[in-house]
Design a protein around this motif. Structure first.
Motif, PDB file in Angstrom:
ATOM      1  N   LYS A  30      12.037  16.358  -6.497  1.00  0.00           N
ATOM      2  CA  LYS A  30      13.098  15.404  -6.219  1.00  0.00           C
ATOM      3  C   LYS A  30      12.554  13.975  -6.286  1.00  0.00           C
ATOM      4  O   LYS A  30      11.342  13.750  -6.285  1.00  0.00           O
ATOM      5  N   ASP A  31      13.462  13.038  -6.337  1.00  0.00           N
ATOM      6  CA  ASP A  31      13.091  11.626  -6.436  1.00  0.00           C
ATOM      7  C   ASP A  31      12.899  11.053  -5.033  1.00  0.00           C
ATOM      8  O   ASP A  31      13.866  10.812  -4.308  1.00  0.00           O
ATOM      9  N   ILE A  32      11.646  10.824  -4.653  1.00  0.00           N
ATOM     10  CA  ILE A  32      11.361  10.317  -3.310  1.00  0.00           C
ATOM     11  C   ILE A  32      11.877   8.894  -3.127  1.00  0.00           C
ATOM     12  O   ILE A  32      12.028   8.429  -2.001  1.00  0.00           O
ATOM     13  N   PHE A  33      12.148   8.186  -4.230  1.00  0.00           N
ATOM     14  CA  PHE A  33      12.662   6.820  -4.137  1.00  0.00           C
ATOM     15  C   PHE A  33      14.191   6.786  -4.057  1.00  0.00           C
ATOM     16  O   PHE A  33      14.779   5.719  -3.962  1.00  0.00           O
ATOM     17  N   ASN A  34      14.816   7.957  -4.127  1.00  0.00           N
ATOM     18  CA  ASN A  34      16.274   8.026  -4.121  1.00  0.00           C
ATOM     19  C   ASN A  34      16.758   9.059  -3.108  1.00  0.00           C
ATOM     20  O   ASN A  34      17.605   9.898  -3.396  1.00  0.00           O
ATOM     21  N   ASN A  35      16.131   9.002  -1.913  1.00  0.00           N
ATOM     22  CA  ASN A  35      16.514   9.902  -0.811  1.00  0.00           C
ATOM     23  C   ASN A  35      16.445  11.369  -1.219  1.00  0.00           C
ATOM     24  O   ASN A  35      17.308  12.178  -0.847  1.00  0.00           O
TER      25      ASN A  35
ATOM     26  N   ASP B 233       3.132   5.880  -2.893  1.00  0.00           N
ATOM     27  CA  ASP B 233       4.332   6.656  -3.222  1.00  0.00           C
ATOM     28  C   ASP B 233       4.570   6.673  -4.727  1.00  0.00           C
ATOM     29  O   ASP B 233       4.976   7.698  -5.296  1.00  0.00           O
ATOM     30  N   ARG B 234       4.348   5.559  -5.358  1.00  0.00           N
ATOM     31  CA  ARG B 234       4.519   5.480  -6.813  1.00  0.00           C
ATOM     32  C   ARG B 234       3.555   6.439  -7.512  1.00  0.00           C
ATOM     33  O   ARG B 234       3.936   7.154  -8.447  1.00  0.00           O
ATOM     34  N   ALA B 235       2.303   6.445  -7.046  1.00  0.00           N
ATOM     35  CA  ALA B 235       1.314   7.342  -7.648  1.00  0.00           C
ATOM     36  C   ALA B 235       1.698   8.807  -7.445  1.00  0.00           C
ATOM     37  O   ALA B 235       1.541   9.636  -8.349  1.00  0.00           O
ATOM     38  N   ALA B 236       2.208   9.134  -6.245  1.00  0.00           N
ATOM     39  CA  ALA B 236       2.625  10.512  -5.971  1.00  0.00           C
ATOM     40  C   ALA B 236       3.782  10.926  -6.880  1.00  0.00           C
ATOM     41  O   ALA B 236       3.809  12.047  -7.408  1.00  0.00           O
ATOM     42  N   MET B 237       4.729  10.010  -7.079  1.00  0.00           N
ATOM     43  CA  MET B 237       5.876  10.310  -7.949  1.00  0.00           C
ATOM     44  C   MET B 237       5.431  10.458  -9.397  1.00  0.00           C
ATOM     45  O   MET B 237       5.931  11.321 -10.141  1.00  0.00           O
ATOM     46  N   GLN B 238       4.494   9.637  -9.828  1.00  0.00           N
ATOM     47  CA  GLN B 238       3.965   9.739 -11.186  1.00  0.00           C
ATOM     48  C   GLN B 238       3.296  11.094 -11.414  1.00  0.00           C
ATOM     49  O   GLN B 238       3.436  11.685 -12.491  1.00  0.00           O
ATOM     50  N   ARG B 239       2.576  11.582 -10.416  1.00  0.00           N
ATOM     51  CA  ARG B 239       1.935  12.891 -10.564  1.00  0.00           C
ATOM     52  C   ARG B 239       2.984  13.999 -10.653  1.00  0.00           C
ATOM     53  O   ARG B 239       2.819  14.961 -11.415  1.00  0.00           O
ATOM     54  N   GLU B 240       4.068  13.870  -9.874  1.00  0.00           N
ATOM     55  CA  GLU B 240       5.162  14.844  -9.964  1.00  0.00           C
ATOM     56  C   GLU B 240       5.769  14.850 -11.362  1.00  0.00           C
ATOM     57  O   GLU B 240       6.044  15.912 -11.941  1.00  0.00           O
TER      58      GLU B 240
ATOM     59  N   LEU C 139      14.275  12.339 -21.963  1.00  0.00           N
ATOM     60  CA  LEU C 139      14.004  11.179 -21.109  1.00  0.00           C
ATOM     61  C   LEU C 139      14.030  11.658 -19.669  1.00  0.00           C
ATOM     62  O   LEU C 139      15.018  12.252 -19.216  1.00  0.00           O
ATOM     63  N   LEU C 140      12.940  11.414 -18.950  1.00  0.00           N
ATOM     64  CA  LEU C 140      12.794  11.837 -17.555  1.00  0.00           C
ATOM     65  C   LEU C 140      12.342  10.631 -16.744  1.00  0.00           C
ATOM     66  O   LEU C 140      11.398   9.947 -17.138  1.00  0.00           O
ATOM     67  N   TYR C 141      13.018  10.370 -15.614  1.00  0.00           N
ATOM     68  CA  TYR C 141      12.572   9.209 -14.836  1.00  0.00           C
ATOM     69  C   TYR C 141      13.011   9.267 -13.377  1.00  0.00           C
ATOM     70  O   TYR C 141      13.959   9.961 -13.002  1.00  0.00           O
ATOM     71  N   SER C 142      12.268   8.484 -12.580  1.00  0.00           N
ATOM     72  CA  SER C 142      12.585   8.202 -11.178  1.00  0.00           C
ATOM     73  C   SER C 142      13.054   6.763 -11.090  1.00  0.00           C
ATOM     74  O   SER C 142      12.624   5.900 -11.877  1.00  0.00           O
ATOM     75  N   VAL C 143      13.922   6.470 -10.109  1.00  0.00           N
ATOM     76  CA  VAL C 143      14.428   5.101  -9.981  1.00  0.00           C
ATOM     77  C   VAL C 143      13.390   4.146  -9.402  1.00  0.00           C
ATOM     78  O   VAL C 143      13.568   2.931  -9.436  1.00  0.00           O
ATOM     79  N   SER C 144      12.321   4.664  -8.828  1.00  0.00           N
ATOM     80  CA  SER C 144      11.194   3.878  -8.321  1.00  0.00           C
ATOM     81  C   SER C 144      11.593   2.925  -7.203  1.00  0.00           C
ATOM     82  O   SER C 144      12.585   3.126  -6.519  1.00  0.00           O
TER      83      SER C 144
ATOM     84  N   CYS D 239       0.835  -1.207   0.000  1.00  0.00           N
ATOM     85  CA  CYS D 239       0.000   0.000   0.000  1.00  0.00           C
ATOM     86  C   CYS D 239       0.867   1.253   0.000  1.00  0.00           C
ATOM     87  O   CYS D 239       0.603   2.216  -0.735  1.00  0.00           O
ATOM     88  N   THR D 240       1.905   1.239   0.833  1.00  0.00           N
ATOM     89  CA  THR D 240       2.816   2.378   0.901  1.00  0.00           C
ATOM     90  C   THR D 240       3.507   2.601  -0.434  1.00  0.00           C
ATOM     91  O   THR D 240       3.592   3.734  -0.937  1.00  0.00           O
ATOM     92  N   GLU D 241       3.985   1.516  -1.042  1.00  0.00           N
ATOM     93  CA  GLU D 241       4.679   1.632  -2.323  1.00  0.00           C
ATOM     94  C   GLU D 241       3.739   2.135  -3.408  1.00  0.00           C
ATOM     95  O   GLU D 241       4.120   2.966  -4.235  1.00  0.00           O
TER      96      GLU D 241
END
Length: 542
Positions: free
Chosen positions: A488-493, A446-453, A507-512, A441-443
């Motif tokens: 910032k990337d919440i999955f990468n501190n 967080d994934r959805a929040a990062m996708q919106r960013e 190309l834009l991405y988060s490490v997830s 649930c947490t993941e």
């Protein structure tokens, strides 16, 4: 799960002797007085969490309680679900549930037959080419899966009627229903009543969620039509479909269960995929992009996963405990979906023992304590705080599950206070068995929040390009005109997101989740068992 339930039965059976000492005398058995329901739990905030509404047998009615909470302030005029079912028709709701469902909805039941939304499966079955017919596709797409491959492709990129005529026909067949569903999504509330069959003990875990299930076909139609309209150059119409899809996600997210929340995340991800196609393929002015960003900012906030855990999932747990408290082994069968063992001698014995010897208040309090802890963690503002705390919870539950198997310690505890010892043992088993996959649930949240960013950044980058003729060399160039501050990337501190300009695109991405830089390779890029999971936005700059 069967292993856990067997251990639960064994834990209860260890205190069996005192239960049979309480058998009523033959004289009392002859007296036929009306039996008053025995409620084996205390109705209070710290145990059952709710004190009303109550069932006829005196136990909390958690399904009714969820309906009361979800329907507060909802009217037929502000409820999107009313128009939703007018467009979809009642066929996806079992006939035995329809009268109650629409009564709770506050509207008459729609007729069985009508001009309703045609599902993609129904349309496919009407139009699929017969094998070996002249109408069947030829070449590499000659197998019967070709039309579904077309369907998937039409969801992912702009397409034309000439490419996929059968799916253009599907959209045309649903034009009236899509207009009604789009109007529904302009309403502020969405309440689909929860209905559970009496055969399933009217349990929260057995409720039907037809709204969340049927919304996905509606979402696919919106996404596909947006892609179709992008190809035709109908930018305003395509944006209207995508905005409707964003609204639909938030409406479904108003539901009380984790399923509602997870479906809402999926729907919003579909809308974002359409956003990216529009930004990549349409010629948009800076002013039009600004209007689109304003439209997105006006959307209501997305749901909170903590709210789903605090109410819907908590009620699920407490309801399961209450079912077993009042019905014994038959209640266990309702939870695990096992066969009817009520006629078995051993099961009947366990029913009697459990009803007499388990302190169910201990089990309920234990469940509430765990949910309080998980919800508090889920509400922490920083991902690293949540992840650290959730990992600790996960470790504690594993340790708790391990302690359940220590039958020797349980035996000694029973010598002191058997009802307390058994209650604690049963509570541990329920916690280990029924707590949701809260780490997932947490993941997911967080994934959805990062996708919106990332989606907001995509619009900011498009605005920059519209004014400067090219994308910026680095994300920092967007501040402060296009973004208030660089995400910032919440999955990468909270390190910088990965951004690279590529020819005319980027190309834009988060490490997830895995916290590893997979070079911009995500789940859709997997081919041979790779575990790439970067969250990616790619623009070709065409």
């Amino acid at each position: 799960m069967r292993c856990w339930m067997s251990f639960l039965a064994l834990s209860i059976a260890l205190v069996g002797v005192p239960a049979f000492a309480a058998e009523p005398s033959a004289e009392k058995q002859k007296t036929k007085l009306p039996a008053k329901p025995v409620v084996r739990v205390t109705i209070a905030k710290d145990t059952t969490y709710i004190t009303e509404p109550l069932r006829k047998d005196g136990y909390p009615d958690y399904v009714a309680a969820l309906n009361q909470r979800m329907s507060k302030g909802v009217t037929p005029e502000n409820n999107a679900a009313v128009l939703f079912w007018q467009a979809m028709g009642p066929s996806e709701i079992k006939k035995e549930f329809r009268e109650k469902f629409f009564r709770l909805l506050g509207v008459p039941q729609p007729p069985e037959k009508g001009d309703y939304f045609v599902s993609p499966t129904e349309h496919f079955n009407r139009h699929k080419p017969k094998e070996n017919s002249e109408a069947a596709p030829t070449g590499e797409d000659s197998d019967r899966d070709s039309l579904w491959r077309q369907f998937d492709t039409a969801l992912k990129r702009p397409w034309s009627k000439e490419e996929f005529p059968i799916w253009a026909e599907w959209l045309a067949a649903n034009e009236k229903q899509l207009a009604l569903l789009s109007e529904a999504c302009k309403r502020p509330r969405c309440y689909h009543p929860l209905i559970s069959s009496p055969d399933n003990k009217e349990m929260v875990m057995c409720v039907l969620l037809p709204g969340a299930q049927q919304s996905r076909d509606f979402a696919r139609a919106l996404q596909m039509r947006a892609m179709f309209r992008i190809k035709e150059g109908k930018v305003d119409e395509a944006w209207a479909d995508l905005l409707t899809l964003h609204r639909l996600a938030r409406l479904i997210g108003q539901g009380s269960t984790l399923v509602d929340g997870l479906v809402a995340i999926i729907l919003d991800g579909m809308a974002q995929a359409g956003d990216h196609a529009l930004l990549d393929h349409a010629k948009l002015s800076a002013a039009r992009i600004a209007e689109m960003r304003a439209d997105l900012n006006k959307l209501p906030p997305i749901f909170s996963m903590a709210d789903k855990l605090d109410v819907g999932e908590r009620f699920f747990f407490l309801d399961c405990v209450s079912v077993v408290a009042r019905e014994g082994m038959s209640g266990l069968n309702a939870i695990i979906g096992d066969g009817d063992t009520s006629k078995d001698v051993q099961s009947s014995m366990i029913n009697s023992i459990g009803n007499a010897m388990v302190d169910w208040d201990i089990v309920l309090r234990m469940g509430n304590s765990w949910y309080d802890r998980i919800v508090a963690i889920q509400r922490k503002p920083k991902r690293y705080e949540r992840k650290k705390a959730m990992t600790s919870v996960d470790d504690d539950i594993k340790q708790l599950a391990k302690s359940v198997r220590d039958v020797k310690s349980l035996g000694w505890a029973l010598l002191g206070n058997p009802r307390k010892a058994t209650g604690e043992q049963v509570g541990k088993i329920f916690v280990a068995l029924l707590l949701p996959a809260f780490m997932a649930c947490t993941e997911a949240e967080d994934r959805a929040a990062m996708q919106r960013e990332l989606n907001e950044l995509a619009f900011a980058l498009a605005a920059y390009r519209a004014e400067h003729g090219s994308y910026p060399a680095k994300l920092a160039d967007l501040a402060t005109k296009y973004v208030k501050q660089e995400p910032k990337d919440i999955f990468n501190n909270d390190a910088d997101l990965h951004y690279t300009r590529t020819d005319n695109g980027y190309l834009l991405y988060s490490v997830s989740f895995n916290g590893r830089d997979d070079g911009g390779m995500g789940e859709s890029d997997r081919k041979a068992g790779e575990d790439w999971d970067d969250l990616v936005v790619r623009m070709s700059g065409k």
